[in-house]
Design a protein around this motif. Structure first.
Motif, PDB file in Angstrom:
ATOM      1  N   LYS A  72      44.204  58.642  25.432  1.00  0.00           N
ATOM      2  CA  LYS A  72      45.198  58.780  24.555  1.00  0.00           C
ATOM      3  C   LYS A  72      46.655  58.200  24.951  1.00  0.00           C
ATOM      4  O   LYS A  72      47.470  57.595  24.535  1.00  0.00           O
ATOM      5  CB  LYS A  72      45.610  60.123  24.061  1.00  0.00           C
ATOM      6  CG  LYS A  72      44.493  60.645  22.879  1.00  0.00           C
ATOM      7  CD  LYS A  72      44.839  62.044  22.542  1.00  0.00           C
ATOM      8  CE  LYS A  72      43.538  62.606  21.602  1.00  0.00           C
ATOM      9  NZ  LYS A  72      43.791  63.915  21.503  1.00  0.00           N
ATOM     10  N   GLN A  73      47.105  58.616  26.404  1.00  0.00           N
ATOM     11  CA  GLN A  73      48.305  57.852  27.008  1.00  0.00           C
ATOM     12  C   GLN A  73      48.123  56.535  27.098  1.00  0.00           C
ATOM     13  O   GLN A  73      49.021  56.025  27.120  1.00  0.00           O
ATOM     14  CB  GLN A  73      48.271  58.718  28.412  1.00  0.00           C
ATOM     15  CG  GLN A  73      49.457  59.458  28.601  1.00  0.00           C
ATOM     16  CD  GLN A  73      49.349  60.359  29.847  1.00  0.00           C
ATOM     17  OE1 GLN A  73      48.727  59.881  30.736  1.00  0.00           O
ATOM     18  NE2 GLN A  73      50.502  60.907  30.162  1.00  0.00           N
ATOM     19  N   ASN A  74      47.032  56.202  27.708  1.00  0.00           N
ATOM     20  CA  ASN A  74      46.744  54.602  27.875  1.00  0.00           C
ATOM     21  C   ASN A  74      46.912  53.814  26.704  1.00  0.00           C
ATOM     22  O   ASN A  74      47.468  52.864  26.513  1.00  0.00           O
ATOM     23  CB  ASN A  74      45.496  54.309  28.478  1.00  0.00           C
ATOM     24  CG  ASN A  74      45.468  54.821  29.965  1.00  0.00           C
ATOM     25  OD1 ASN A  74      46.579  54.829  30.544  1.00  0.00           O
ATOM     26  ND2 ASN A  74      44.343  54.925  30.689  1.00  0.00           N
ATOM     27  N   ARG A  75      46.376  54.419  25.355  1.00  0.00           N
ATOM     28  CA  ARG A  75      46.400  53.765  24.044  1.00  0.00           C
ATOM     29  C   ARG A  75      47.999  53.598  23.697  1.00  0.00           C
ATOM     30  O   ARG A  75      48.390  52.757  23.156  1.00  0.00           O
ATOM     31  CB  ARG A  75      45.631  54.766  23.128  1.00  0.00           C
ATOM     32  CG  ARG A  75      45.713  53.953  21.726  1.00  0.00           C
ATOM     33  CD  ARG A  75      44.739  54.639  20.972  1.00  0.00           C
ATOM     34  NE  ARG A  75      45.572  55.796  20.422  1.00  0.00           N
ATOM     35  CZ  ARG A  75      45.041  56.951  20.080  1.00  0.00           C
ATOM     36  NH1 ARG A  75      43.901  57.099  19.980  1.00  0.00           N
ATOM     37  NH2 ARG A  75      46.067  58.126  19.683  1.00  0.00           N
ATOM     38  N   GLU A  76      48.813  54.789  23.929  1.00  0.00           N
ATOM     39  CA  GLU A  76      50.089  54.942  23.543  1.00  0.00           C
ATOM     40  C   GLU A  76      50.935  53.690  24.333  1.00  0.00           C
ATOM     41  O   GLU A  76      51.739  53.111  23.863  1.00  0.00           O
ATOM     42  CB  GLU A  76      50.712  56.346  23.681  1.00  0.00           C
ATOM     43  CG  GLU A  76      50.268  57.255  22.605  1.00  0.00           C
ATOM     44  CD  GLU A  76      50.682  57.221  21.350  1.00  0.00           C
ATOM     45  OE1 GLU A  76      51.800  56.405  21.048  1.00  0.00           O
ATOM     46  OE2 GLU A  76      49.799  57.145  20.690  1.00  0.00           O
ATOM     47  N   PHE A  77      50.480  53.651  25.599  1.00  0.00           N
ATOM     48  CA  PHE A  77      51.408  52.890  26.486  1.00  0.00           C
ATOM     49  C   PHE A  77      50.949  51.278  26.108  1.00  0.00           C
ATOM     50  O   PHE A  77      51.728  50.518  25.929  1.00  0.00           O
ATOM     51  CB  PHE A  77      50.962  53.101  27.789  1.00  0.00           C
ATOM     52  CG  PHE A  77      51.586  54.304  28.593  1.00  0.00           C
ATOM     53  CD1 PHE A  77      52.739  54.708  27.891  1.00  0.00           C
ATOM     54  CD2 PHE A  77      50.914  55.050  29.522  1.00  0.00           C
ATOM     55  CE1 PHE A  77      53.523  55.924  28.623  1.00  0.00           C
ATOM     56  CE2 PHE A  77      51.692  56.134  30.084  1.00  0.00           C
ATOM     57  CZ  PHE A  77      52.762  56.586  29.492  1.00  0.00           C
ATOM     58  N   GLN A  78      49.841  51.360  25.715  1.00  0.00           N
ATOM     59  CA  GLN A  78      49.344  49.861  25.310  1.00  0.00           C
ATOM     60  C   GLN A  78      49.861  49.413  24.161  1.00  0.00           C
ATOM     61  O   GLN A  78      50.418  48.275  23.955  1.00  0.00           O
ATOM     62  CB  GLN A  78      47.731  49.708  25.077  1.00  0.00           C
ATOM     63  CG  GLN A  78      47.149  48.437  24.726  1.00  0.00           C
ATOM     64  CD  GLN A  78      47.477  47.496  25.967  1.00  0.00           C
ATOM     65  OE1 GLN A  78      47.633  47.734  27.136  1.00  0.00           O
ATOM     66  NE2 GLN A  78      47.668  46.043  25.630  1.00  0.00           N
ATOM     67  N   ILE A  79      50.094  50.197  23.000  1.00  0.00           N
ATOM     68  CA  ILE A  79      50.771  50.067  21.580  1.00  0.00           C
ATOM     69  C   ILE A  79      52.341  49.820  22.091  1.00  0.00           C
ATOM     70  O   ILE A  79      52.899  48.778  21.465  1.00  0.00           O
ATOM     71  CB  ILE A  79      50.649  51.045  20.822  1.00  0.00           C
ATOM     72  CG1 ILE A  79      49.467  51.361  20.466  1.00  0.00           C
ATOM     73  CG2 ILE A  79      51.702  51.211  19.770  1.00  0.00           C
ATOM     74  CD1 ILE A  79      49.152  52.817  19.649  1.00  0.00           C
ATOM     75  N   GLN A  80      52.956  50.412  22.983  1.00  0.00           N
ATOM     76  CA  GLN A  80      54.339  50.163  23.299  1.00  0.00           C
ATOM     77  C   GLN A  80      54.464  48.638  23.904  1.00  0.00           C
ATOM     78  O   GLN A  80      55.460  47.991  23.853  1.00  0.00           O
ATOM     79  CB  GLN A  80      54.828  51.126  24.214  1.00  0.00           C
ATOM     80  CG  GLN A  80      55.044  52.468  23.746  1.00  0.00           C
ATOM     81  CD  GLN A  80      55.766  53.519  24.652  1.00  0.00           C
ATOM     82  OE1 GLN A  80      55.719  53.319  25.750  1.00  0.00           O
ATOM     83  NE2 GLN A  80      55.982  54.639  24.199  1.00  0.00           N
ATOM     84  N   ASN A  81      53.477  48.363  24.867  1.00  0.00           N
ATOM     85  CA  ASN A  81      53.384  47.023  25.497  1.00  0.00           C
ATOM     86  C   ASN A  81      53.378  45.829  24.532  1.00  0.00           C
ATOM     87  O   ASN A  81      54.030  45.074  24.763  1.00  0.00           O
ATOM     88  CB  ASN A  81      52.536  47.010  26.636  1.00  0.00           C
ATOM     89  CG  ASN A  81      52.648  47.826  27.954  1.00  0.00           C
ATOM     90  OD1 ASN A  81      53.824  48.118  27.966  1.00  0.00           O
ATOM     91  ND2 ASN A  81      51.747  48.494  28.549  1.00  0.00           N
ATOM     92  N   VAL A  82      52.427  46.005  23.669  1.00  0.00           N
ATOM     93  CA  VAL A  82      52.247  45.010  22.619  1.00  0.00           C
ATOM     94  C   VAL A  82      53.293  45.035  21.788  1.00  0.00           C
ATOM     95  O   VAL A  82      53.903  43.842  21.394  1.00  0.00           O
ATOM     96  CB  VAL A  82      51.024  45.519  21.850  1.00  0.00           C
ATOM     97  CG1 VAL A  82      50.773  44.543  20.351  1.00  0.00           C
ATOM     98  CG2 VAL A  82      49.477  45.478  22.526  1.00  0.00           C
ATOM     99  N   GLN A  83      54.205  46.135  21.356  1.00  0.00           N
ATOM    100  CA  GLN A  83      55.273  45.946  20.448  1.00  0.00           C
ATOM    101  C   GLN A  83      56.530  45.199  21.293  1.00  0.00           C
ATOM    102  O   GLN A  83      57.237  44.363  20.785  1.00  0.00           O
ATOM    103  CB  GLN A  83      55.545  47.256  19.873  1.00  0.00           C
ATOM    104  CG  GLN A  83      54.771  47.875  19.007  1.00  0.00           C
ATOM    105  CD  GLN A  83      55.237  49.455  18.620  1.00  0.00           C
ATOM    106  OE1 GLN A  83      56.101  50.058  19.357  1.00  0.00           O
ATOM    107  NE2 GLN A  83      54.759  49.787  17.525  1.00  0.00           N
TER     108      GLN A  83
END
Length: 119
Positions: A26-37
């Motif tokens: 879940k943490q990696n998914r949130e970080f990935q979403i932030q990186n994409v944004q």
């Protein structure tokens, strides 16, 4: 009671293992979403920079052509005989055409002066 305690303990360990497995995902998914944004908004900024650069380059290109056009218009305005001194009997239509021609040339002159000034 011992069997129930052992069963509850094994269920607790099973759920805890799944929880500990899910948290980093879940943490990696949130970080990935932030990186994409962040990358997306960086691309937006890059697009704005490219548009501004394109506009200034186009203005520099128009500066040369508009300066040449302004020179042509000044040449026509100074070499055009608006009074037609040889013919004192001009018709109304010829006078109005002369006025319209002069007005369109002066309008073009002021538009070109403005475009040169702003580029």
């Amino acid at each position: 009671a011992g069997v129930l305690g052992t069963g509850a303990s094994s269920i607790w360990q099973y759920n805890r293992a799944n929880y500990m497995f899910d948290v980093p995902l879940k943490q990696n998914r949130e970080f990935q979403i932030q990186n994409v944004q962040m990358a997306r908004f960086s691309l937006f900024r890059e697009d704005v920079r490219d548009l501004a650069q394109l506009t200034s380059e186009k203005a520099q290109t128009y500066l040369v052509t508009n300066t040449l056009q302004l020179g042509f218009i000044i040449t026509v305005l100074f070499n055009f005989d608006r009074n037609n001194a040889g013919d004192k009997t001009q018709s109304f239509e010829v006078e109005m055409l002369t006025v319209l021609f002069s007005a369109s040339m002066l309008t073009a002159f002021f538009w070109l002066i403005t475009s040169i000034w702003l580029s």
